[in-house]
Design an enzyme around this catalytic site. Sequence first.
Site, PDB file in Angstrom:
ATOM      1  N   ARG A 149       0.794  -1.218   0.000  1.00  0.00           N
ATOM      2  CA  ARG A 149       0.000   0.000   0.000  1.00  0.00           C
ATOM      3  C   ARG A 149       0.833   1.277   0.000  1.00  0.00           C
ATOM      4  O   ARG A 149       0.648   2.164  -0.839  1.00  0.00           O
ATOM      5  CB  ARG A 149      -0.896   0.057   1.238  1.00  0.00           C
ATOM      6  CG  ARG A 149      -2.234  -0.576   1.081  1.00  0.00           C
ATOM      7  CD  ARG A 149      -2.723  -1.069   2.435  1.00  0.00           C
ATOM      8  NE  ARG A 149      -1.928  -2.224   2.798  1.00  0.00           N
ATOM      9  CZ  ARG A 149      -2.308  -3.464   2.550  1.00  0.00           C
ATOM     10  NH1 ARG A 149      -3.482  -3.692   2.055  1.00  0.00           N
ATOM     11  NH2 ARG A 149      -1.523  -4.497   2.827  1.00  0.00           N
ATOM     12  N   THR A 150       1.766   1.373   0.949  1.00  0.00           N
ATOM     13  CA  THR A 150       2.455   2.646   1.140  1.00  0.00           C
ATOM     14  C   THR A 150       3.299   3.005  -0.086  1.00  0.00           C
ATOM     15  O   THR A 150       3.282   4.137  -0.557  1.00  0.00           O
ATOM     16  CB  THR A 150       3.324   2.595   2.415  1.00  0.00           C
ATOM     17  OG1 THR A 150       2.492   2.160   3.499  1.00  0.00           O
ATOM     18  CG2 THR A 150       3.921   3.938   2.745  1.00  0.00           C
ATOM     19  N   LYS A 177      24.160  -5.730  -1.830  1.00  0.00           N
ATOM     20  CA  LYS A 177      25.609  -6.003  -1.888  1.00  0.00           C
ATOM     21  C   LYS A 177      26.320  -5.341  -0.708  1.00  0.00           C
ATOM     22  O   LYS A 177      27.533  -5.261  -0.669  1.00  0.00           O
ATOM     23  CB  LYS A 177      26.188  -5.464  -3.192  1.00  0.00           C
ATOM     24  CG  LYS A 177      25.612  -6.090  -4.448  1.00  0.00           C
ATOM     25  CD  LYS A 177      26.289  -5.505  -5.683  1.00  0.00           C
ATOM     26  CE  LYS A 177      25.627  -5.983  -6.955  1.00  0.00           C
ATOM     27  NZ  LYS A 177      26.047  -5.183  -8.118  1.00  0.00           N
ATOM     28  N   ARG A 203      11.375   3.944   3.695  1.00  0.00           N
ATOM     29  CA  ARG A 203      10.909   2.949   4.680  1.00  0.00           C
ATOM     30  C   ARG A 203      12.125   2.108   5.045  1.00  0.00           C
ATOM     31  O   ARG A 203      12.833   1.628   4.156  1.00  0.00           O
ATOM     32  CB  ARG A 203       9.822   2.066   4.093  1.00  0.00           C
ATOM     33  CG  ARG A 203       9.559   0.840   4.966  1.00  0.00           C
ATOM     34  CD  ARG A 203       8.298   0.130   4.623  1.00  0.00           C
ATOM     35  NE  ARG A 203       7.118   0.888   4.980  1.00  0.00           N
ATOM     36  CZ  ARG A 203       5.892   0.376   5.037  1.00  0.00           C
ATOM     37  NH1 ARG A 203       5.682  -0.890   4.758  1.00  0.00           N
ATOM     38  NH2 ARG A 203       4.860   1.145   5.354  1.00  0.00           N
ATOM     39  N   HIS A 241       5.157   6.303  11.547  1.00  0.00           N
ATOM     40  CA  HIS A 241       4.623   6.177  10.182  1.00  0.00           C
ATOM     41  C   HIS A 241       3.637   7.348  10.002  1.00  0.00           C
ATOM     42  O   HIS A 241       2.428   7.144   9.974  1.00  0.00           O
ATOM     43  CB  HIS A 241       3.929   4.809  10.072  1.00  0.00           C
ATOM     44  CG  HIS A 241       3.594   4.377   8.691  1.00  0.00           C
ATOM     45  ND1 HIS A 241       3.740   5.190   7.576  1.00  0.00           N
ATOM     46  CD2 HIS A 241       3.111   3.193   8.228  1.00  0.00           C
ATOM     47  CE1 HIS A 241       3.354   4.524   6.509  1.00  0.00           C
ATOM     48  NE2 HIS A 241       2.971   3.309   6.874  1.00  0.00           N
TER      49      HIS A 241
HETATM   50  C1  NCD Z   1       1.731  -0.834   8.422  1.00  0.00           C
HETATM   51  C2  NCD Z   1       3.238  -0.698   8.458  1.00  0.00           C
HETATM   52  O1  NCD Z   1       3.937  -1.112   7.533  1.00  0.00           O
HETATM   53  O2  NCD Z   1       3.692  -0.147   9.437  1.00  0.00           O
HETATM   54  N1  NCD Z   1       1.185  -1.007   7.151  1.00  0.00           N
HETATM   55  C3  NCD Z   1       1.073   0.051   6.286  1.00  0.00           C
HETATM   56  O3  NCD Z   1       1.947   0.870   6.121  1.00  0.00           O
HETATM   57  N2  NCD Z   1      -0.098   0.136   5.610  1.00  0.00           N
HETATM   58  C4  NCD Z   1       1.222  -1.789   9.417  1.00  0.00           C
HETATM   59  C5  NCD Z   1       1.626  -3.231   9.340  1.00  0.00           C
HETATM   60  O4  NCD Z   1       2.573  -3.619   8.659  1.00  0.00           O
HETATM   61  O5  NCD Z   1       0.967  -4.013  10.029  1.00  0.00           O
END
Ligand code: NCD
Length: 312
Positions: free
Chosen positions: A54-55, A82, A104, A134
């Site tokens: 999703r993100t 690497k 991320r 987040h």
């Molecule tokens: C979350 C995350 O990655 O922190 N998901 C997200 O970004 N939609 C929550 C999760 O992984 O459970």
Amino acid sequence: MQHLLSAADLSTEEAVLILDTAAQLAEVTDRSVKKLPTLRGRTVVNLFFEDSTRTRISFEVAAKRLSADVINFAAKGSSLSKGESLKDTALTLEAMGADAVVIRHGASGAPHRLAASSWTGCSVINAGDGTHEHPTQALLDAYTIRRHLAGGTGDLSGLSVAIVGDILHSRVARSNVLLLKTLGASVTVVAPPTLLPYGVDSWPCSVSYDIDSVLPQVDAVMMLRVQAERMQAAFFPSALEYSRLYGLDSDRFTLLPDHAIVLHPGPMNRGMEISADVADETRSVIVEQVANGVSVRMAVLYLLLGGMAEVE
Ligand code: NCD
């Protein structure tokens, strides 16, 4: 504001500005040509060291709707596997002329390290760092709550939100507690004691171990995934016991007031923290959260890179 690293960085005014801008930009999504020229010629790099559906896609769609060039850079398949360091990766991105880096990372604080370094002068957006924060997820959750429960405008004061599940490993929970507090809502985190972080008493929220006594009081409930990939020990006896004590199934769902909505950041473990029938309920707004994520990330990119001028 140059970076978005933590929900705590946002004042009430800044948070409301992002949500208002997202609401304006959401109209673009309803057009047949879903594009604005605002970020033409700017480059957004998606730097993902951890898995994401999703993100990552949401940031990509958001940047493209604003006409930015998007480079997707996943750890797998790049020189990171690497052994290249975060510093050398950042210097490479800088040399390629990135204007924003959406990062991320499995390590809490990695986006802060990037933003505080002299390795790159671009905007850094935290798309999830370890178990820490987040912030764009919290913004899209607040946007969704606001649309359903606060008429799309105004603050969230008077609203009560429960966040249930693996609070210990959840960057979503931490960012949500901070942002919802900034927007005036009252928050209760609900979890077994083993899944609450040390120091939770100093968070701006209440704490409960008993989901059944909390649900009748809330306007929105957010169910969290049990983050097995971050668990090095046994935090509860069995999946069955966890879902019996903390899962939102159709019986528990009836404890909620009639107007209350159910959120989940995804990915869901159906049958664990939420049952399949509750996930598919009309009052579950989980798919809408994904759509709102695009508008909110458009707003963040627009405000960080494009300045505060009026939306065209
Ligand atoms: C979350 C995350 O990655 O922190 N998901 C997200 O970004 N939609 C929550 C999760 O992984 O459970």
